[in-house]
Enzyme design. Sequence first.
Site, short mmCIF file in Angstrom:
data_model
loop_
_atom_site.label_atom_id
_atom_site.label_comp_id
_atom_site.label_asym_id
_atom_site.label_seq_id
_atom_site.Cartn_x
_atom_site.Cartn_y
_atom_site.Cartn_z
N TYR A 123 85.55 89.90 101.63
CA TYR A 123 86.75 90.22 102.40
C TYR A 123 87.96 89.49 101.82
O TYR A 123 89.02 90.10 101.63
CB TYR A 123 86.54 89.80 103.86
CG TYR A 123 87.74 90.01 104.74
CD1 TYR A 123 88.10 91.28 105.17
CD2 TYR A 123 88.51 88.92 105.16
CE1 TYR A 123 89.19 91.47 106.00
CE2 TYR A 123 89.61 89.10 105.98
CZ TYR A 123 89.95 90.38 106.40
OH TYR A 123 91.06 90.56 107.21
N LYS A 132 91.46 91.14 100.18
CA LYS A 132 92.80 90.84 100.68
C LYS A 132 93.65 90.16 99.60
O LYS A 132 94.88 90.33 99.57
CB LYS A 132 92.70 89.97 101.93
CG LYS A 132 92.10 90.69 103.14
CD LYS A 132 92.88 91.93 103.51
CE LYS A 132 92.31 92.64 104.71
NZ LYS A 132 93.09 93.83 105.11
N VAL A 159 94.63 87.48 115.25
CA VAL A 159 95.22 88.31 116.29
C VAL A 159 94.08 88.74 117.20
O VAL A 159 92.94 88.93 116.74
CB VAL A 159 95.93 89.55 115.69
CG1 VAL A 159 96.52 90.44 116.78
CG2 VAL A 159 97.03 89.10 114.72
#
Length: 343
Positions: free
Chosen positions: A218, A222, A251
């Site tokens: 991941y 990114k 978030v």
Amino acid sequence: MTLPIIGPLQDFFASLPFPARLLAAVGLFTLLKPLYRLVRVLTDCYVLGGIPLATFGPSKNDPSKASWAVVTGATDGIGKEFALQLAKKGFNIVLASRTQSKLDAVESEISSSSSAQVKTVAINFLHATDADYKRLEAEISQLKLAVLVNNVGLSHDKPVLFSEGDVQEMEAIAEINVRATLRVTRLALPLLQQNKRSLILHLGSFAGSIPTPMLSTYAGTKAFLIGFNRALSYEVASKGVTSLLLNTYFVSTAMSKIRRSSWSVPTPKQYVAQTLAKLGRPGSCYEEDRRGREMTVWPQHALTEWAVREFVGLGRASGMSLKSQKVIRAKAIKREERLAKGQ
């Protein structure tokens, strides 16, 4: 009016030999530089506005003349919120996501809260074929396209050492986070360049800017987005396209698995509203790209990045992250074991 302390300080520095004065000046600069950067971060996050959305051609009064925005991964979390808020700002919306029933639900929600026109494209980015991308291209080819939000993304189910990770999960993360972003951007870019001003937003992550062990695939995808966006932004700037990477920390979404929001963990609604209000403001992305191709503008996220860069360092931060990811993995395994036992 001169502060009383200024005179004695000047006398003190004047009394020092030159080498000592030079060292004192270097020390003062070393102390003031982080403070200066902190002021810039806070100014971006709290004071200055960004590029107005009106620049890209919304039209609340006449949806038939409004510009269109494409949002991928648009049925949940940040993507859904981008679609809702852009619609309320006067853009027509193309929703691109996997499940038609969820697309229909978001379309209904947009229609009930705005006058925007909505198109839906059911596309599974994990298994998307050339025919699927051509179908998406056909749906948008006649639109006045002004905004692309590359939101669709996938992370690890839980932290894992790369050598022990599931190969299918690894390939799925790369397929969605890299290939889907490239394909959608490629088919949308000619349409975006037809406008005088248009906007691309890529959903990045702290895992890409601060390498994160046990989320290595991941994090790598990114980090790819950072390099891709920097190169792309130079290519398209002269054609009126603003390409921005949103450097995002936690978030409250299904992907983050954080249910409760706080000042440090905003809701998607809060995060998207801040982003749209601060377009082009770097926030704490001041070292590599103060020109605004990258953004960290949620205040707590920006302050965290500022502190890491000024006082911790990326290498030490990755080491600290390794310890925390081990704890997160252990908790996730225990939770799975409880669920398996029906507790």
